[in-house]
Design an enzyme around this catalytic site. Structure first.
Site, PDB file in Angstrom:
ATOM      1  N   TYR A 102      15.955  -2.960 -26.119  1.00  0.00           N
ATOM      2  CA  TYR A 102      15.211  -4.034 -25.076  1.00  0.00           C
ATOM      3  C   TYR A 102      16.468  -4.431 -24.403  1.00  0.00           C
ATOM      4  O   TYR A 102      17.585  -3.518 -24.160  1.00  0.00           O
ATOM      5  CB  TYR A 102      14.395  -5.356 -25.675  1.00  0.00           C
ATOM      6  CG  TYR A 102      13.775  -5.993 -24.640  1.00  0.00           C
ATOM      7  CD1 TYR A 102      12.835  -5.357 -23.958  1.00  0.00           C
ATOM      8  CD2 TYR A 102      14.162  -7.079 -24.004  1.00  0.00           C
ATOM      9  CE1 TYR A 102      12.003  -5.866 -22.978  1.00  0.00           C
ATOM     10  CE2 TYR A 102      13.523  -7.758 -22.960  1.00  0.00           C
ATOM     11  CZ  TYR A 102      12.348  -7.042 -22.363  1.00  0.00           C
ATOM     12  OH  TYR A 102      11.813  -7.478 -21.375  1.00  0.00           O
ATOM     13  N   ARG A 155       9.657  -6.768 -10.876  1.00  0.00           N
ATOM     14  CA  ARG A 155      10.724  -7.640 -10.833  1.00  0.00           C
ATOM     15  C   ARG A 155      11.442  -7.346 -12.334  1.00  0.00           C
ATOM     16  O   ARG A 155      11.267  -8.156 -13.252  1.00  0.00           O
ATOM     17  CB  ARG A 155      10.368  -9.114 -10.951  1.00  0.00           C
ATOM     18  CG  ARG A 155      11.575 -10.203 -10.598  1.00  0.00           C
ATOM     19  CD  ARG A 155      11.370 -11.525 -10.878  1.00  0.00           C
ATOM     20  NE  ARG A 155      11.535 -11.540 -12.471  1.00  0.00           N
ATOM     21  CZ  ARG A 155      12.021 -12.669 -13.069  1.00  0.00           C
ATOM     22  NH1 ARG A 155      11.790 -13.762 -12.517  1.00  0.00           N
ATOM     23  NH2 ARG A 155      11.931 -12.775 -14.435  1.00  0.00           N
ATOM     24  N   LYS A 173       8.921  -4.533 -25.039  1.00  0.00           N
ATOM     25  CA  LYS A 173       8.575  -5.683 -25.344  1.00  0.00           C
ATOM     26  C   LYS A 173       7.252  -5.758 -26.452  1.00  0.00           C
ATOM     27  O   LYS A 173       7.536  -6.404 -27.685  1.00  0.00           O
ATOM     28  CB  LYS A 173       7.576  -6.405 -24.257  1.00  0.00           C
ATOM     29  CG  LYS A 173       8.782  -7.199 -23.172  1.00  0.00           C
ATOM     30  CD  LYS A 173       8.684  -8.639 -23.652  1.00  0.00           C
ATOM     31  CE  LYS A 173       9.875  -9.225 -23.305  1.00  0.00           C
ATOM     32  NZ  LYS A 173      10.344 -10.391 -22.398  1.00  0.00           N
ATOM     33  N   GLU A 244       4.213  -9.488 -17.765  1.00  0.00           N
ATOM     34  CA  GLU A 244       5.734  -9.227 -17.922  1.00  0.00           C
ATOM     35  C   GLU A 244       6.101  -8.692 -16.635  1.00  0.00           C
ATOM     36  O   GLU A 244       5.755  -7.764 -16.183  1.00  0.00           O
ATOM     37  CB  GLU A 244       6.108  -8.503 -19.082  1.00  0.00           C
ATOM     38  CG  GLU A 244       7.579  -8.352 -19.283  1.00  0.00           C
ATOM     39  CD  GLU A 244       7.922  -9.631 -20.079  1.00  0.00           C
ATOM     40  OE1 GLU A 244       7.344 -10.322 -20.920  1.00  0.00           O
ATOM     41  OE2 GLU A 244       9.318  -9.827 -19.796  1.00  0.00           O
ATOM     42  N   ASP A 245       7.211  -9.202 -16.173  1.00  0.00           N
ATOM     43  CA  ASP A 245       7.896  -8.994 -15.008  1.00  0.00           C
ATOM     44  C   ASP A 245       7.125  -8.314 -13.657  1.00  0.00           C
ATOM     45  O   ASP A 245       7.351  -7.401 -13.222  1.00  0.00           O
ATOM     46  CB  ASP A 245       8.894  -7.450 -15.291  1.00  0.00           C
ATOM     47  CG  ASP A 245      10.014  -8.036 -16.150  1.00  0.00           C
ATOM     48  OD1 ASP A 245      10.253  -9.292 -16.199  1.00  0.00           O
ATOM     49  OD2 ASP A 245      10.629  -7.328 -16.917  1.00  0.00           O
ATOM     50  N   ASP A 267       5.347 -14.074 -20.222  1.00  0.00           N
ATOM     51  CA  ASP A 267       6.678 -14.406 -20.863  1.00  0.00           C
ATOM     52  C   ASP A 267       7.990 -14.958 -20.103  1.00  0.00           C
ATOM     53  O   ASP A 267       8.549 -15.702 -20.110  1.00  0.00           O
ATOM     54  CB  ASP A 267       6.889 -13.116 -21.713  1.00  0.00           C
ATOM     55  CG  ASP A 267       8.082 -13.467 -22.402  1.00  0.00           C
ATOM     56  OD1 ASP A 267       8.344 -14.550 -23.066  1.00  0.00           O
ATOM     57  OD2 ASP A 267       9.376 -12.955 -22.459  1.00  0.00           O
ATOM     58  N   ASP A 268       7.769 -14.340 -18.874  1.00  0.00           N
ATOM     59  CA  ASP A 268       8.841 -14.784 -17.847  1.00  0.00           C
ATOM     60  C   ASP A 268       8.685 -16.089 -17.450  1.00  0.00           C
ATOM     61  O   ASP A 268       9.834 -16.949 -17.121  1.00  0.00           O
ATOM     62  CB  ASP A 268       8.646 -13.850 -16.522  1.00  0.00           C
ATOM     63  CG  ASP A 268       8.809 -12.493 -16.684  1.00  0.00           C
ATOM     64  OD1 ASP A 268       9.800 -12.117 -17.431  1.00  0.00           O
ATOM     65  OD2 ASP A 268       7.914 -11.953 -16.489  1.00  0.00           O
ATOM     66  N   ASN A 407      21.534 -13.994 -15.831  1.00  0.00           N
ATOM     67  CA  ASN A 407      22.161 -12.550 -16.143  1.00  0.00           C
ATOM     68  C   ASN A 407      21.825 -11.366 -15.171  1.00  0.00           C
ATOM     69  O   ASN A 407      21.235 -11.535 -14.010  1.00  0.00           O
ATOM     70  CB  ASN A 407      21.390 -12.204 -17.474  1.00  0.00           C
ATOM     71  CG  ASN A 407      19.780 -12.203 -17.714  1.00  0.00           C
ATOM     72  OD1 ASN A 407      19.376 -11.595 -16.711  1.00  0.00           O
ATOM     73  ND2 ASN A 407      19.215 -13.106 -18.533  1.00  0.00           N
TER      74      ASN A 407
HETATM   75  P1  NAI Z   1      14.954 -16.616  -8.236  1.00  0.00           P
HETATM   76  O1  NAI Z   1      15.387 -15.498  -7.336  1.00  0.00           O
HETATM   77  O2  NAI Z   1      13.474 -16.777  -8.125  1.00  0.00           O
HETATM   78  O3  NAI Z   1      15.672 -17.954  -7.902  1.00  0.00           O
HETATM   79  C1  NAI Z   1      17.018 -18.077  -7.553  1.00  0.00           C
HETATM   80  C2  NAI Z   1      17.351 -19.645  -7.323  1.00  0.00           C
HETATM   81  O4  NAI Z   1      18.668 -19.867  -7.248  1.00  0.00           O
HETATM   82  C3  NAI Z   1      16.662 -20.070  -6.027  1.00  0.00           C
HETATM   83  O5  NAI Z   1      16.129 -21.050  -6.002  1.00  0.00           O
HETATM   84  C4  NAI Z   1      18.021 -20.035  -5.170  1.00  0.00           C
HETATM   85  O6  NAI Z   1      17.775 -20.742  -3.920  1.00  0.00           O
HETATM   86  C5  NAI Z   1      19.080 -20.512  -6.062  1.00  0.00           C
HETATM   87  N1  NAI Z   1      20.289 -19.835  -5.699  1.00  0.00           N
HETATM   88  C6  NAI Z   1      20.761 -18.500  -5.198  1.00  0.00           C
HETATM   89  N2  NAI Z   1      21.926 -18.669  -4.876  1.00  0.00           N
HETATM   90  C7  NAI Z   1      22.505 -19.982  -5.282  1.00  0.00           C
HETATM   91  C8  NAI Z   1      23.605 -20.558  -4.827  1.00  0.00           C
HETATM   92  N3  NAI Z   1      24.666 -19.963  -4.524  1.00  0.00           N
HETATM   93  N4  NAI Z   1      23.721 -22.020  -5.082  1.00  0.00           N
HETATM   94  C9  NAI Z   1      22.779 -22.612  -5.553  1.00  0.00           C
HETATM   95  N5  NAI Z   1      21.542 -21.851  -5.720  1.00  0.00           N
HETATM   96  C10 NAI Z   1      21.410 -20.596  -5.590  1.00  0.00           C
HETATM   97  O7  NAI Z   1      15.500 -16.182  -9.666  1.00  0.00           O
HETATM   98  P2  NAI Z   1      14.695 -16.331 -11.006  1.00  0.00           P
HETATM   99  O8  NAI Z   1      13.648 -15.214 -11.376  1.00  0.00           O
HETATM  100  O9  NAI Z   1      14.488 -17.872 -11.127  1.00  0.00           O
HETATM  101  O10 NAI Z   1      15.922 -16.130 -12.055  1.00  0.00           O
HETATM  102  C11 NAI Z   1      17.131 -16.680 -11.938  1.00  0.00           C
HETATM  103  C12 NAI Z   1      18.222 -16.228 -13.043  1.00  0.00           C
HETATM  104  O11 NAI Z   1      17.546 -16.501 -14.218  1.00  0.00           O
HETATM  105  C13 NAI Z   1      18.254 -14.563 -13.000  1.00  0.00           C
HETATM  106  O12 NAI Z   1      19.665 -14.443 -13.250  1.00  0.00           O
HETATM  107  C14 NAI Z   1      17.296 -14.558 -14.198  1.00  0.00           C
HETATM  108  O13 NAI Z   1      17.903 -12.954 -14.839  1.00  0.00           O
HETATM  109  C15 NAI Z   1      17.765 -15.699 -15.121  1.00  0.00           C
HETATM  110  N6  NAI Z   1      16.689 -15.700 -16.277  1.00  0.00           N
HETATM  111  C16 NAI Z   1      17.187 -15.998 -17.477  1.00  0.00           C
HETATM  112  C17 NAI Z   1      16.136 -16.012 -18.497  1.00  0.00           C
HETATM  113  C18 NAI Z   1      16.772 -16.315 -20.052  1.00  0.00           C
HETATM  114  O14 NAI Z   1      17.798 -16.459 -20.046  1.00  0.00           O
HETATM  115  N7  NAI Z   1      15.933 -16.026 -20.829  1.00  0.00           N
HETATM  116  C19 NAI Z   1      14.667 -15.651 -18.150  1.00  0.00           C
HETATM  117  C20 NAI Z   1      14.392 -15.652 -16.985  1.00  0.00           C
HETATM  118  C21 NAI Z   1      15.386 -15.573 -15.820  1.00  0.00           C
END
Ligand code: NAI
Length: 546
Positions: A102, A155, A173, A244-245, A267-268, A407
């Site tokens: 994964y 995604r 998964k 998922e995704d 899951d997301d 990440n």
């Molecule tokens: P998204 O694109 O839906 O949301 C990103 C958010 O961050 C938006 O609200 C945007 O306005 C904000 N943003 C972007 N640039 C910014 C900046 N310079 N300053 C302030 N805010 C800013 O993305 P999503 O799906 O919410 O994912 C966000 C991150 O979380 C990704 O990197 C993803 O890989 C990570 N993630 C981690 C997980 C885990 O650790 N288990 C699970 C799901 C997501």
């Protein structure tokens, strides 16, 4: 299968079929009696080996692979050849093999899916099969399918829309359901719902294997997904659908649409939220604080942030707060600054968290004004938690909770090293990726990884045994508590906020037991409640043995 079940005239045919059947093939582990009975004489080298000896050979062959992607290809070919040997290998050292099957290696595998493709696995349902989806599901050889993991590939991890290349995700998964939580693999079905892709480069790649079309309208996607969900009920009654995704907005929409109608989860959204909540609950064991007294500032108000915030609000309510008070304990900051009432660019999900506050585009200023006990990065903005930010959190809290969940690694809001250094070793830190250990003033910290695999396989196992009508948010809160309760003082003393990955099966069974209890308590189970739930679950675990 036993020899007595086999008609003598069928043995020659059975031998070759057996070797081609990844579920029953034992290769060199077929006994002398089996070789005789099933027409295998001469088809195998004479040595009769144990599974341990076979694993030894697999490890030797893996050691010769130049990189993790080659290991991924080799392991997935093994899964298609000899499932038992595959799971025996993976379950012998989950901490080593999960990152290959994964995240992060699966990302490389998905990017190059059309290039490294060897043979079919899982089902492809395309928009051109509309009206025929039940017929397509019936092509799957297993009748008792208990879980479907379905992705549109829109995604994937940090890769965006990669269309049909995303098939590696549902496959990976579901492999983790078995490898981490012992869910029997025969009832697991990966599906790629191919509705086209917005990815121009992929559509132009001659080796791309998916539909070379743009995605349909939301209404068309709804119709197709409705048909898929209904077909699943028809062909595989009682099956749980794991989304998922999918693209963020589609993910939220589909969960809202189906959560109360079918046995399903995302899951997301729900798994991510539960794993983040687990980290927070583990951190609170260290600070001694109560959940209802915390204040949470999210840096990033996208699908991950909103999913975590929504589950947190439910958990805060469960801890005694009224909904408004719970909402007031959560604030958000996105690319346009603090999410507050005067903003006109917010969608309804974000508006829930818009409070009466002065507009601000300065994170440190926002921290000082809101005084969070926990800062949660879900922004994709690497390095956004600067020294000033970490110091501001440390001024307000003796043990600040700082999560950098974005990440891949270069997007983490703050590295483990900086978080510990800038907080003088006081930060209760977790990241979305596994950072290496950090040594500070002679003390070694092992940063926690908020990896969804602490939760979804346990949800899967609890679902497998209890056959619930529905999965509720309560199940995910209970899963988070189950994970957090396994992080004892010794682990926390090393900075860990999640259980050890080496004991993942034990950990998932413990969490699944809690979730199963809750499913019974909520009246959702469709089997009789056993007296000893843990023993009953343990008796149903898949064992990778011949
Ligand atoms: P998204 O694109 O839906 O949301 C990103 C958010 O961050 C938006 O609200 C945007 O306005 C904000 N943003 C972007 N640039 C910014 C900046 N310079 N300053 C302030 N805010 C800013 O993305 P999503 O799906 O919410 O994912 C966000 C991150 O979380 C990704 O990197 C993803 O890989 C990570 N993630 C981690 C997980 C885990 O650790 N288990 C699970 C799901 C997501």
């Amino acid at each position: 299968m036993t020899t007595s079940e086999v008609r003598p005239e069928a043995t020659a045919e059975i031998g070759l079929h057996l070797l081609d059947d990844h579920r029953h093939n034992k290769e060199t582990a077929f006994t002398a009696e089996e070789r005789e009975a099933f027409g295998l004489l001469g088809l195998l080298p004479p040595a009769i080996e144990t599974l341990e000896r076979q694993v030894e050979r697999v490890l030797l062959q893996l050691a010769a692979k130049p990189n993790d992607l080659e290991c991924y290809i080799y392991l997935n070919e093994l899964a298609e050849r000899d499932e038992t040997l595959f799971f025996r290998t993976v379950m012998s050292d989950p901490a080593r093999f999960i990152p290959i099957l994964y995240d992060p290696t699966v990302a490389d595998a998905c990017l190059t899916f059309g290039h490294i493709y060897r043979r079919h696995a899982g089902l492809y349902v395309t928009r051109h099969m509309k009206g025929r989806i039940a017929e397509v599901l019936r092509h799957w050889p297993e009748r008792d399918v208990r879980f479907i993991c379905v992705s549109t590939g829109h995604r994937i991890l940090g890769l965006g829309d990669i269309g049909a290349n995303g098939m590696g995700i549902p496959i990976g998964k579901l492999q983790l359901y078995t490898a981490c939580a012992g869910v029997p693999p025969d009832g697991l079905l990966p599906i790629l719902l191919d509705v086209g892709t917005t990815n121009d480069a992929l559509r132009a790649d001659p080796l791309y294997l998916g539909l070379r079309e743009k995605p349909p309208s939301p209404e068309q996607l709804d119709e197709l997904t409705d048909e898929l969900m209904e077909a699943v009920q028809d062909v595989f009654p009682g099956c749980c659908v794991h989304f998922e995704d999918w693209k963020g907005t589609d993910a939220v929409h589909m969960l809202d649409r189906y959560l109360d109608r079918y046995l399903c989860y995302n899951d997301d959204i729900q798994g991510t939220a539960a794993v983040a909540l687990a980290g927070i609950l583990a951190a609170l064991k260290e600070t001694g604080g109560r959940l209802r007294d915390q204040r949470f500032l999210f840096f990033g108000a996208g699908s991950a942030g909103l999913g975590i915030a929504d589950l947190l609000v439910r958990a805060l309510q469960r801890d005694g707060l009224a909904e408004d008070d719970a909402l007031g304990r959560v604030s958000m900051f996105d690319i346009n600054g603090l999410v507050e009432r005067s903003r006109t660019d917010l969608d309804p999900a974000q508006r829930r968290y818009a409070h009466d506050a002065a507009p601000s585009t300065d994170l440190v200023e926002t921290i000082e004004a809101f005084a969070p006990t926990a800062l949660i990065g879900v922004s994709t903005k690497g390095g956004a938690f600067t020294q000033e930010v970490v110091e501001a959190m440390s001024r307000l809290n003796p043990r600040p909770i700082i999560f950098a969940l974005s990440n891949p690694t270069d997007r983490a809001e703050v590295s483990a090293e900086h978080a510990y250094r800038w907080s003088n070793g006081q930060a209760l830190y977790a990241a979305g990726v596994q950072f290496p250990d950090v040594t500070l003033d002679g003390k070694t910290f092992r940063p926690g990884q908020a990896n969804n695999f602490y939760v979804f396989p346990a949800i899967g196992l609890a679902t497998y045994v209890t056959r619930p009508k529905r999965l509720t948010y309560e199940c995910f809160i209970v899963a988070a508590e189950g994970v957090a309760d396994q992080v004892g003082p010794e682990l926390r003393a090393r900075g860990m906020l999640y259980p050890s990955q080496a004991d993942i099966l034990e950990s998932e069974v413990t969490t699944a037991t809690r979730v199963a209890e809750s499913i019974f308590d909520q009246g959702l189970a469709q089997v009789e409640r056993p007296e000893d739930i843990r023993a009953w679950i343990e008796g149903q675990l898949y064992q990778p043995t011949h």
